[in-house]
Design a protein around this motif. Structure first.
Motif, PDB file in Angstrom:
ATOM      1  N   ARG A 446       1.296  -1.213  -0.229  1.00  0.00           N
ATOM      2  CA  ARG A 446      -0.197  -0.154   0.428  1.00  0.00           C
ATOM      3  C   ARG A 446       0.731   1.554   0.391  1.00  0.00           C
ATOM      4  O   ARG A 446       1.186   1.447   1.021  1.00  0.00           O
ATOM      5  CB  ARG A 446      -0.975  -0.393   1.430  1.00  0.00           C
ATOM      6  CG  ARG A 446      -2.234  -1.074   1.291  1.00  0.00           C
ATOM      7  CD  ARG A 446      -1.802  -2.410   1.234  1.00  0.00           C
ATOM      8  NE  ARG A 446      -3.195  -2.686   0.673  1.00  0.00           N
ATOM      9  CZ  ARG A 446      -3.648  -3.351  -0.594  1.00  0.00           C
ATOM     10  NH1 ARG A 446      -2.924  -3.238  -1.896  1.00  0.00           N
ATOM     11  NH2 ARG A 446      -5.113  -4.011  -0.455  1.00  0.00           N
ATOM     12  N   ASN A 449      -1.428   6.462  -3.385  1.00  0.00           N
ATOM     13  CA  ASN A 449      -3.124   6.147  -4.759  1.00  0.00           C
ATOM     14  C   ASN A 449      -3.004   4.939  -5.164  1.00  0.00           C
ATOM     15  O   ASN A 449      -3.492   4.764  -6.306  1.00  0.00           O
ATOM     16  CB  ASN A 449      -1.997   7.139  -5.781  1.00  0.00           C
ATOM     17  CG  ASN A 449      -2.010   9.213  -5.649  1.00  0.00           C
ATOM     18  OD1 ASN A 449      -2.061   9.407  -5.249  1.00  0.00           O
ATOM     19  ND2 ASN A 449      -1.112   9.572  -6.451  1.00  0.00           N
ATOM     20  N   ASN A 450      -2.442   4.392  -4.108  1.00  0.00           N
ATOM     21  CA  ASN A 450      -2.117   3.038  -4.938  1.00  0.00           C
ATOM     22  C   ASN A 450      -2.174   2.349  -3.687  1.00  0.00           C
ATOM     23  O   ASN A 450      -2.256   1.510  -2.871  1.00  0.00           O
ATOM     24  CB  ASN A 450      -1.198   2.423  -5.061  1.00  0.00           C
ATOM     25  CG  ASN A 450      -0.512   2.789  -6.453  1.00  0.00           C
ATOM     26  OD1 ASN A 450      -0.490   2.655  -7.584  1.00  0.00           O
ATOM     27  ND2 ASN A 450       0.065   3.906  -6.551  1.00  0.00           N
ATOM     28  N   LEU A 451      -4.218   1.454  -4.058  1.00  0.00           N
ATOM     29  CA  LEU A 451      -4.679   0.102  -3.322  1.00  0.00           C
ATOM     30  C   LEU A 451      -4.754  -0.811  -4.348  1.00  0.00           C
ATOM     31  O   LEU A 451      -6.029  -1.306  -4.454  1.00  0.00           O
ATOM     32  CB  LEU A 451      -5.815   0.970  -2.466  1.00  0.00           C
ATOM     33  CG  LEU A 451      -6.237   0.262  -0.777  1.00  0.00           C
ATOM     34  CD1 LEU A 451      -5.538  -0.235  -0.497  1.00  0.00           C
ATOM     35  CD2 LEU A 451      -7.612   1.417  -1.016  1.00  0.00           C
TER      36      LEU A 451
ATOM     37  N   SER B 167      -9.340  -2.633  -0.700  1.00  0.00           N
ATOM     38  CA  SER B 167     -10.457  -1.778  -1.262  1.00  0.00           C
ATOM     39  C   SER B 167     -11.649  -2.577  -1.404  1.00  0.00           C
ATOM     40  O   SER B 167     -12.813  -2.962  -2.303  1.00  0.00           O
ATOM     41  CB  SER B 167     -10.294  -1.346  -2.796  1.00  0.00           C
ATOM     42  OG  SER B 167      -9.243  -1.795  -3.431  1.00  0.00           O
ATOM     43  N   PHE B 196      -5.832   7.382  -0.844  1.00  0.00           N
ATOM     44  CA  PHE B 196      -5.838   5.872  -2.122  1.00  0.00           C
ATOM     45  C   PHE B 196      -6.382   6.472  -3.341  1.00  0.00           C
ATOM     46  O   PHE B 196      -6.864   5.732  -4.192  1.00  0.00           O
ATOM     47  CB  PHE B 196      -5.695   4.779  -1.643  1.00  0.00           C
ATOM     48  CG  PHE B 196      -4.978   4.043  -0.867  1.00  0.00           C
ATOM     49  CD1 PHE B 196      -3.722   3.953  -0.930  1.00  0.00           C
ATOM     50  CD2 PHE B 196      -5.239   4.451   0.711  1.00  0.00           C
ATOM     51  CE1 PHE B 196      -3.038   3.081   0.139  1.00  0.00           C
ATOM     52  CE2 PHE B 196      -4.916   3.547   1.794  1.00  0.00           C
ATOM     53  CZ  PHE B 196      -3.240   3.175   1.512  1.00  0.00           C
ATOM     54  N   SER B 200     -11.291   3.392   0.638  1.00  0.00           N
ATOM     55  CA  SER B 200     -10.633   2.560   1.764  1.00  0.00           C
ATOM     56  C   SER B 200     -10.952   2.037   2.835  1.00  0.00           C
ATOM     57  O   SER B 200     -11.727   2.235   3.791  1.00  0.00           O
ATOM     58  CB  SER B 200      -9.484   3.009   1.954  1.00  0.00           C
ATOM     59  OG  SER B 200      -9.042   4.187   1.002  1.00  0.00           O
TER      60      SER B 200
END
Lengths: 453, 453
Positions: A446, A449-451, B167, B196, B200
């Motif tokens: 994690r 901006n990235n999930l 997510s 993110f 989330s």
């Protein structure tokens, strides 16, 4: 029907020679010779593939339908390999069944042509463990996890599960994730309506909670995820990463440093002993010298006082370091000394409130250990166990003293000197393996901006 | 100076007889006789206190200053106890030092008079591990954690660290906590500005992620916290609790059920063998029959089909159960059968999307195991591994198919039949110990309106 794992087949291969067995796995490679088809199968249990021999005079059309990535069920006879230098045993195919094919080989990211391109497959988080590279990482990560738990258990540490959701901001750093049962983007949120009726965070450290257990169970540890909402997308940072934290009552910083080094050394030795093939593969891939790691861990670490570091930076590199030793400075020091370095007794102004004040009133009884190729992996300190001093420190750090009443209680009732430290799990793995990007060493990274998943 | 842990002193006591040793700990009890003062010390390493003998002809005024809860440092000689039935050894005091006193004995919740009142000390989360009751729980919890990891490791399971921030809403239940880097009560929040850049959650289960690893590593597990933002404050629910989840490729529900029972039985046997004193104390405290647990685990569990359960409820209790088997019905069944019960093949309408559809098109290949005194502890299923059926199921459950593309990929590329299950860790501990309130079995319980520390 008893299915055999490939690791167990290799471990006790002499029990299986000339026996018929069932295995299953995924096809990793297919080669064709004049008389044979060689199919390599892996089930993830170990790095080695088992080779399946298929005599071409059988139904060749049918076996031509297989391809890399297929899941396959194998019935065959274990035989001594003709190419004994490459593998001790192989399996003469009697029957097989394709379980799952690859719908569109071109779209499959782990296909043969892309097989070793880590840069490409890295971001397919749901498929990447199928590659040798990420399979190796999974096994190493699992191994170190098990070994750390067992090592601490043997040393009478008690695992304490510190909470993820917390109302305490241990590091007082203001970069915590918030937790809520409300609809965050609804824009009509009131604290009184939220789940806990107060501000709730994802933990940045379990240390303070752990201290409450150290003051009754003596030796305790926690081992789990911690969180930072830092907007920094580097090769050494994650928003969710794992920390091993331990606290020991009645022990000073000398003990903690010694124990930490002993732990790291022991675990690394075990890793080399038990998972040599995996470690060899990954270090070679990363062009990483694990002999140097071995030697560095066997030598005494260099120990420097904070003020000595400042002097070295000034005299040798003409750098004026007035505050924390940043990553940039760490790298300079590591390049210069080329081995792990313990830095001790930082100024109190740059360290958290809970560290024990030294007699000079200026520094705290603290330490970091920085390692070549990675930087800081360990940080620890003696904890301020004197009630009046901890109250002063909370006030001087402009923290809300009402939130720390329980923490002060620990100093009011049967307080003892105690010390602790934290190890960044992913960074330790980077040091052991030479992995350069922390996002590769955790299954589901994690970061801003990235999930994914 | 080598400090000895009390557990090691008891374990190897014959090595220490007539030797001088250092120990430290907290005072648990003080008794006065004509010639002696008896001080009982505990350091948390085991349930037993070590008794310190103090000859009254020494400086009696000074030792009168000690009290229960004080942390103390002891130098003394190990001697064979005069009261050998009570304890094998004790320590003849040579010297001691008070480390930390109790500032205000009246305000100290763990003082002697309140010592055993769990109802009172339960909510002092930072001090309660100092009581015998919560000390026992800490050691049992630690033991089971270590044993589960080792058991799975020996059975070639690979630990996969599934993420906390996610997510994916595995159970599609809508009771997830949200995670954000924004100020939740600021009321000007936009998704695009969040960390993110998408919704989330705190994970409710690591299963789906785990499946992606099962389809390359074969046998995998995760063991960590999961979260529910349910507004239910019962003795069996927590907002943050621990789950052991495992996934095995190429295995059906029969294997998973068998393995689960084997695991629970093995772990319980080990607990009895290794921590008997702790288990004995806690079961006695809870008026709980651990012999029955032992016997129940040694017998074959009762296995019922879902429809059989419905029939039993109807015929024997005149209850019309048309949907899920609620806690109320579980309790009726458990009272009736008085042993663990496996319930199989639930209607697909009441189970999550990922369970494998049976040939009858009405039920899914699933199971729950319910246990006396606790209710549901285990739930598992075969996973739907056929691509078209999983797509249908996602659609029929009105889920956003775009979020599950990666999950469908697993069925597109080398899919295999696989099964898995989850065990509620705290509930398992309740079953092993007879603890009635789940908030007692976790160090820092989180539940609605309550977030201490």
């Amino acid at each position: 029907m008893k299915i055999l794992l490939i690791i167990n087949l290799f471990k006790k291969y002499n029990l299986f020679i000339n026996k018929k067995i069932y295995i299953f796995g995924w096809i990793k490679n297919i080669r064709y010779s004049k008389n044979y088809i060689f199919i390599e199968i892996n089930d993830g249990s170990c790095i080695k593939n088992i080779q399946i021999l298929y005599l071409k005079n059988k139904n060749i059309n049918y076996i031509k339908n297989i391809n890399i990535g297929y899941s396959i069920f194998i019935f065959g006879k274990v035989i001594i390999s003709k190419n004994i230098n490459k593998q001790k045993i192989e399996i003469l195919l009697i029957n097989f069944k394709i379980i799952g094919n690859i719908e569109n080989q071109k779209k499959y990211p782990i296909s043969s042509s892309k097989y070793n391109k880590i840069e490409f497959i890295r971001k397919f988080f749901h498929l990447r463990p199928r590659s040798k590279f990420f399979g190796v990482i999974s096994r190493i990560r699992n191994f170190i996890y098990i070994e750390i738990n067992n090592f601490l258990n043997k040393n009478n540490f008690i695992w304490v599960q510190t909470p993820i959701i917390t109302s305490v901001d241990t590091e007082n750093s203001g970069n915590s994730f918030k937790v809520s049962s409300l609809d965050i983007y609804n824009n009509n949120n009131k604290k009184e309506l939220d789940f806990f009726k107060k501000e709730s965070f994802l933990t940045v450290s379990g240390q303070l909670n752990l201290e409450s257990y150290a003051l009754s169970m003596s030796k305790v540890y926690s081992f789990g995820p911690v969180f930072r909402a830092d907007n920094s997308n580097t090769k050494k940072h994650l928003s969710e990463f794992w920390m091993l934290e331990l606290e020991v009552a009645f022990r000073n910083i000398k003990y903690i440093i010694k124990f930490t080094i002993y732990l790291i050394k022991k675990i690394f030795h075990k890793l080399l002993n038990k998972l040599y093939d995996d470690v060899y593969y990954i270090s070679k891939y990363n062009n990483y010298d694990i002999n140097k790691v071995y030697n560095d861990l066997n030598k005494e670490f260099i120990t420097l006082e904070y003020y000595e570091v400042v002097n070295i930076l000034k005299k040798k590199f003409n750098i004026k370091c007035e505050n924390d030793i940043t990553t940039k400075y760490e790298n300079i020091l590591l390049k210069y000394f080329n081995c792990p370095i313990i830095i001790k007794n930082f100024p109190k102004s740059i360290k958290p409130f809970y560290m024990k004040l030294n007699k000079n009133n200026l520094t705290v009884s603290s330490f970091d250990i920085i390692f070549p190729n990675v930087g800081e992996i360990v940080g620890g300190s003696e904890r301020e166990y004197r009630k009046n001093l901890i109250i002063d420190s909370i006030k001087n750090n402009n923290m809300n003293i009402n939130l720390y009443k329980w923490y002060i209680d620990l100093r009011k009732y049967g307080t003892v000197a105690h010390s602790g430290m934290g190890i960044g799990f992913e960074r330790l793995l980077m040091y052991f393996t030479g992995i350069k990007n922390i996002k590769d060493i955790i299954p589901f990274p994690r970061y801003p901006n990235n999930l994914h998943m």
